[in-house]
Design an enzyme around this catalytic site. Structure first.
Site, PDB file in Angstrom:
ATOM      1  CD  GLU A  49     -23.662 -28.848 -24.570  1.00 28.68           C
ATOM      2  OE1 GLU A  49     -24.838 -28.662 -24.207  1.00 28.68           O
ATOM      3  OE2 GLU A  49     -22.701 -28.871 -23.780  1.00 28.68           O
ATOM      4  CG  HIS A  78     -20.850 -24.905 -28.017  1.00 28.64           C
ATOM      5  ND1 HIS A  78     -20.641 -23.861 -27.144  1.00 28.64           N
ATOM      6  CD2 HIS A  78     -20.262 -25.985 -27.443  1.00 28.64           C
ATOM      7  CE1 HIS A  78     -19.974 -24.304 -26.092  1.00 28.64           C
ATOM      8  NE2 HIS A  78     -19.714 -25.585 -26.248  1.00 28.64           N
ATOM      9  CG  HIS A  97     -14.835 -25.000 -25.963  1.00 32.62           C
ATOM     10  ND1 HIS A  97     -14.457 -26.306 -25.718  1.00 32.62           N
ATOM     11  CD2 HIS A  97     -16.174 -24.963 -25.776  1.00 32.62           C
ATOM     12  CE1 HIS A  97     -15.525 -27.027 -25.403  1.00 32.62           C
ATOM     13  NE2 HIS A  97     -16.594 -26.242 -25.448  1.00 32.62           N
ATOM     14  CD  GLU A 134     -15.193  -3.273 -40.756  1.00 31.03           C
ATOM     15  OE1 GLU A 134     -15.340  -4.481 -40.959  1.00 31.03           O
ATOM     16  OE2 GLU A 134     -14.749  -2.475 -41.594  1.00 31.03           O
ATOM     17  CG  HIS A 158     -18.655 -24.340 -21.742  1.00 27.85           C
ATOM     18  ND1 HIS A 158     -19.333 -25.434 -21.261  1.00 27.85           N
ATOM     19  CD2 HIS A 158     -18.346 -24.655 -23.023  1.00 27.85           C
ATOM     20  CE1 HIS A 158     -19.403 -26.365 -22.196  1.00 27.85           C
ATOM     21  NE2 HIS A 158     -18.821 -25.914 -23.276  1.00 27.85           N
TER      22      HIS A 158
HETATM   23  O1  2HA Z   1     -19.453 -31.333 -27.304  1.00 28.43           O
HETATM   24  O2  2HA Z   1     -18.343 -28.550 -26.299  1.00 28.43           O
HETATM   25  O3  2HA Z   1     -20.243 -28.268 -24.481  1.00 28.43           O
HETATM   26  C1  2HA Z   1     -18.496 -30.856 -26.453  1.00 28.43           C
HETATM   27  C2  2HA Z   1     -18.858 -29.550 -25.893  1.00 28.43           C
HETATM   28  C3  2HA Z   1     -19.865 -29.534 -24.852  1.00 28.43           C
HETATM   29 ZN    ZN Z   2     -18.551 -26.825 -25.057  1.00 26.64          ZN
END
Ligand code: 2HA
Ligand code: ZN
Length: 277
Positions: free
Chosen positions: A122, A145, A147, A175, A216
């Protein structure tokens, strides 16, 4: 030269990835972080004239993209295919310190990716997001990033409209509106790892520090790892409460008038059009 493994930015990356793993936000190779470093802090630990490898951006992703505005900047970045679970026990394999080479088409590896690795898949979304955030906040240093479980779950049962999604999150914890007063940006499901999702993320990052990638995960940006982690953590907490209550009759709620009192008390600039007053 001081030992790089004792550098605060390496320690912090280890601690943050470990926390994120522990919270279940980064299964397998899920998630990635890039953290802009100042040259002075890198020079305390590394000879910046010693380039271990030059990695073409083309090799990081299938397509080329231009990051000329980031020329000469240093980042510590999680490696592609690497597991957050393993960063703490082997930072030199799972992390890398890179400099954006002149021309913005290559990156120079100064430390890490010991097994021949590269930055996260990414990388385009990260670098484009850094460029976008630096325009609105010159102190922005982190793009993260992951999940997070409940945030993702909420994507399947809640409308993916930025106003409605943000409003629901704001209603879930007192909050929330103070922590992310600008709200949450949302991208529809898109193919990850591509320049297109990077460009779309960066566009949202002009207005939001938080961008949901539908079904995602989420992107966060901030001045420090703590701030960025805290933003995602707060969204995830709100999403968790939503997932706990969404199938039950709502008896009480935090009203828009109450949220207004909060933003006035804390003096934060918020997305007025995301409240119904
Ligand atoms: O690197 O989360 O979006 C793994 C991820 C890709
Ligand atoms: Zn990801």
């Amino acid at each position: 030269m001081k030992d790089i493994l004792t550098a605060p930015f390496v320690r912090e990356m280890c601690e943050t990835t470990a926390n994120m793993y522990r919270l279940g936000w980064d299964e397998r190779n899920g998630g990635n972080i890039s953290y802009l470093l100042h040259e002075d802090e890198v020079k305390e630990y590394l000879d910046t004239d010693k380039v271990l490898r030059t990695i073409p951006l083309m090799g990081v992703n299938a397509e080329d993209f231009d990051i000329t505005p980031l020329e000469g900047k240093y980042f510590i970045v999680t490696g592609t295919g690497k597991y957050f679970k393993n960063v703490e026990k082997d930072p030199e394999t799972n992390l890398g310190i890179v400099r954006i080479a002149k021309g913005g088409k290559n990156i120079e590896l100064l430390w890490g990716y010991k097994d021949g690795g590269r930055p996260t898949s990414e990388f385009p979304a990260h670098m484009m997001s850094h460029m976008a955030r630096l325009k609105v906040d010159p102190e922005n240093r982190v793009v993260m990033h992951c999940h997070p479980t409940n945030t993702l779950a909420m994507n399947f049962v809640h409308e993916l409209d930025e106003k409605k999604f943000t409003h629901t999150l704001w209603e879930m914890c007192t909050e929330c509106i103070v922590v992310f007063p600008e709200g949450v940006g949302i991208l529809p499901w898109m193919l990850c790892g591509t320049n297109s999702i990077g460009e779309a993320t960066a566009k949202k990052m002009a207005d939001f520090r938080l961008v949901v990638w539908a079904m995602h995960g989420i992107y966060g940006a901030g001045k420090t790892l703590d701030e960025t982690f805290g933003l995602i953590e707060t969204v995830e907490k709100a999403a968790q409460i939503y997932m706990l209550i969404c199938n039950r009759p709502r008896v009480n709620t935090i009203k828009d008038e109450d949220m207004l009192k909060l933003v006035e008390l804390f003096g934060v600039k918020y997305r007025k059009d995301f409240l119904d007053l």
